[in-house]
Design an enzyme around this catalytic site. Sequence first.
Site, mmCIF file in Angstrom:
data_model
loop_
_atom_site.group_PDB
_atom_site.id
_atom_site.type_symbol
_atom_site.label_atom_id
_atom_site.label_comp_id
_atom_site.label_asym_id
_atom_site.label_seq_id
_atom_site.Cartn_x
_atom_site.Cartn_y
_atom_site.Cartn_z
ATOM 1 N N LYS A 176 -7.277 -0.427 2.116
ATOM 2 C CA LYS A 176 -7.034 -1.526 1.183
ATOM 3 C C LYS A 176 -6.614 -2.727 2.012
ATOM 4 O O LYS A 176 -5.455 -2.846 2.407
ATOM 5 C CB LYS A 176 -5.938 -1.189 0.170
ATOM 6 C CG LYS A 176 -5.911 -2.204 -0.980
ATOM 7 C CD LYS A 176 -4.603 -2.249 -1.715
ATOM 8 C CE LYS A 176 -3.534 -3.000 -0.968
ATOM 9 N NZ LYS A 176 -3.876 -4.400 -0.605
ATOM 10 N N GLU A 251 2.866 -0.426 11.614
ATOM 11 C CA GLU A 251 2.817 -1.659 12.430
ATOM 12 C C GLU A 251 3.433 -2.758 11.567
ATOM 13 O O GLU A 251 2.746 -3.366 10.744
ATOM 14 C CB GLU A 251 1.358 -2.007 12.766
ATOM 15 C CG GLU A 251 0.642 -0.964 13.602
ATOM 16 C CD GLU A 251 1.048 -0.988 15.074
ATOM 17 O OE1 GLU A 251 1.826 -1.880 15.466
ATOM 18 O OE2 GLU A 251 0.586 -0.110 15.812
ATOM 19 N N CYS A 285 2.365 -11.438 13.852
ATOM 20 C CA CYS A 285 3.533 -10.558 13.993
ATOM 21 C C CYS A 285 4.190 -10.716 15.356
ATOM 22 O O CYS A 285 5.384 -10.474 15.494
ATOM 23 C CB CYS A 285 3.122 -9.116 13.747
ATOM 24 S SG CYS A 285 1.699 -8.632 14.739
HETATM 25 P P1 NAD Z 1 2.905 -7.021 3.144
HETATM 26 O O1 NAD Z 1 3.807 -5.935 3.589
HETATM 27 O O2 NAD Z 1 3.271 -7.792 1.938
HETATM 28 O O3 NAD Z 1 1.424 -6.447 2.891
HETATM 29 C C1 NAD Z 1 0.801 -5.511 3.745
HETATM 30 C C2 NAD Z 1 -0.156 -4.642 2.937
HETATM 31 O O4 NAD Z 1 0.602 -3.886 1.995
HETATM 32 C C3 NAD Z 1 -1.186 -5.421 2.111
HETATM 33 O O5 NAD Z 1 -2.358 -4.641 1.980
HETATM 34 C C4 NAD Z 1 -0.506 -5.548 0.780
HETATM 35 O O6 NAD Z 1 -1.427 -5.731 -0.277
HETATM 36 C C5 NAD Z 1 0.191 -4.221 0.675
HETATM 37 N N1 NAD Z 1 1.385 -4.283 -0.198
HETATM 38 C C6 NAD Z 1 2.158 -5.353 -0.438
HETATM 39 N N2 NAD Z 1 3.148 -5.044 -1.303
HETATM 40 C C7 NAD Z 1 2.970 -3.746 -1.588
HETATM 41 C C8 NAD Z 1 3.661 -2.832 -2.428
HETATM 42 N N3 NAD Z 1 4.742 -3.180 -3.126
HETATM 43 N N4 NAD Z 1 3.207 -1.584 -2.485
HETATM 44 C C9 NAD Z 1 2.144 -1.209 -1.774
HETATM 45 N N5 NAD Z 1 1.442 -2.017 -0.979
HETATM 46 C C10 NAD Z 1 1.858 -3.269 -0.875
HETATM 47 O O7 NAD Z 1 2.733 -7.944 4.413
HETATM 48 P P2 NAD Z 1 2.146 -9.401 4.450
HETATM 49 O O8 NAD Z 1 3.146 -10.368 3.952
HETATM 50 O O9 NAD Z 1 0.809 -9.378 3.827
HETATM 51 O O10 NAD Z 1 1.966 -9.572 6.036
HETATM 52 C C11 NAD Z 1 2.933 -10.093 6.847
HETATM 53 C C12 NAD Z 1 3.732 -9.012 7.547
HETATM 54 O O11 NAD Z 1 2.872 -8.150 8.281
HETATM 55 C C13 NAD Z 1 4.674 -9.608 8.557
HETATM 56 O O12 NAD Z 1 5.924 -8.974 8.462
HETATM 57 C C14 NAD Z 1 4.011 -9.288 9.887
HETATM 58 O O13 NAD Z 1 4.887 -9.252 10.980
HETATM 59 C C15 NAD Z 1 3.402 -7.982 9.598
HETATM 60 N N6 NAD Z 1 2.339 -7.670 10.552
HETATM 61 C C16 NAD Z 1 2.569 -6.729 11.491
HETATM 62 C C17 NAD Z 1 1.605 -6.437 12.439
HETATM 63 C C18 NAD Z 1 1.833 -5.404 13.503
HETATM 64 O O14 NAD Z 1 0.871 -4.991 14.128
HETATM 65 N N7 NAD Z 1 3.053 -4.971 13.742
HETATM 66 C C19 NAD Z 1 0.385 -7.112 12.413
HETATM 67 C C20 NAD Z 1 0.180 -8.067 11.427
HETATM 68 C C21 NAD Z 1 1.163 -8.329 10.489
#
Ligand code: NAD
Length: 479
Positions: A176, A251, A285
């Site tokens: 997803k 991650e 990130c």
């Molecule tokens: P997010 O956690 O909101 O979303 C990540 C994924 O989870 C998406 O597919 C989203 O639709 C899903 N999601 C969101 N809320 C959810 C819920 N309540 N239940 C289930 N799934 C849910 O993250 P974001 O705001 O989209 O992305 C930014 C974050 O991602 C930052 O914290 C960034 O540091 C992190 N990030 C980490 C890496 C890494 O490799 N460590 C890489 C890229 C981004």
Amino acid sequence: MPQYEPLALLIDGEFRAGSEGVTEPVYNPATGEVLAQLPHASAADLDLALEVSQRAFDSWSRVSAFERQQILDASVALLYERIDEIAATLSLENGKPFPEARIELDFAFQTLKWYAEEARRAYGRIIPTRAPNLRPSVRKEPVGPAVAFVAWNFPANNVMRKVAGAVAAGCSLIIKPSEETPGTAIAIARAMQDAGLPGGVLQIVFGVPDTISRHLLASPIPRKLSVTGSTAVGKHLTKLAADTLKRTTMELGGHAPVIVTKEADIDAAIAAIVPVKTRNAGQVCTSPTRFLIAKEKYVDFVDGFSEAISKTRIGDPFADGTQMGALIAERRIDWMETLINDAVDKGASVATGGNRIGNVGNFFEPTVIKDATIEMRAMNEEPFGPFALMTPVDDLDSALAEANRVPVGLASYGFTRSQAEALRLQDELNAGLVGINQGVVSMPEAPFGGVDETGYGSEGGPEGLETFLRTKFVLEKVL
Ligand code: NAD
């Protein structure tokens, strides 16, 4: 005019609409316009995807690593043929400049190529026996059907790191991607299927994230969960996966420190780190965020960095020369403003930037906050935007203490010409990735991942493949 990928679910090898007809709009962050409607998967669609993922796993896991590599190499070739079309989709939905989208895709395709090669080296081992008629051996097997949830900031890379690892290892995958950037994943999957990836090995679903994740993770079928996203969501999904004891790779969020010691070459440090800060408008990130500058160099560094970053050309992702595009959504502009106001209320000042640009699209000035202290929210919560915090430090001990203060640990950077200091930085930074005198810390053949509340498990490198494998010990008694 750049064309946007047609949106669809991918279930059982077919690009299709959701069975209940529910959709949501996908926006262009640079213009605010609706790009297309994205179908949502219904509960019945998800059940079908789960059933198919088991079936696809049963057959794909038996395809030899050699043959899997041939299909994945053909996928890489076709992806490169389509790179400009896919980059247009990526740029349209994410807001990053078109050349940056192309660079991201090149990295993603190299990742697929590397995993395809590495899967042929998923060796087990023969253990010297304790008895002449006993043959002990260890093998590596694909872990099972996998499920992944990924963030919008790298619509290709976040997706490919899961897809390449899973599919090369012999797993099926239901992914997803973010509902904000769905087109890139669809375009990648389309190319892979066109190149011969059997239907069902890779499936893509969209919907309300909480509903989709609860449904997929409640099923015993997926044996592996891989998440790229925020720490809060990663913790929540880990709990959901625990009921069926799925293996997990997390991650999650970072808050990268940059230590600039008094031995650093300031001009070189600024030249190396400014483009890393503005990359994807800071929505990375590993984005450098807490700058901890030796007090002797503080004024020069803050002035030089602020001047350099203020020259960034911001605007239309498709215009020649654009260096920084739009933030993903209005909520990120609100977050920038919240953090800036909080920092200023608590005594910091804005060295450059601090404002939204125009009222069309989500553009924001690269912002440098001077004299940041740990009471400020931005020093503790991930800004995830074009936002740098500057703090003077007395010495390397205090810089390291502040760098390691937060509970997350993804990337950390250090700038120094002293080899003794460089060694201390490598040894003492609490992070999964350390960059010394440069700001790029990832490559397909190296493990990428964090420590502590950034999560665990790596992507890339042999370590990344390992997360999609399980170990079997076999002891044969020869009769
Ligand atoms: P997010 O956690 O909101 O979303 C990540 C994924 O989870 C998406 O597919 C989203 O639709 C899903 N999601 C969101 N809320 C959810 C819920 N309540 N239940 C289930 N799934 C849910 O993250 P974001 O705001 O989209 O992305 C930014 C974050 O991602 C930052 O914290 C960034 O540091 C992190 N990030 C980490 C890496 C890494 O490799 N460590 C890489 C890229 C981004």
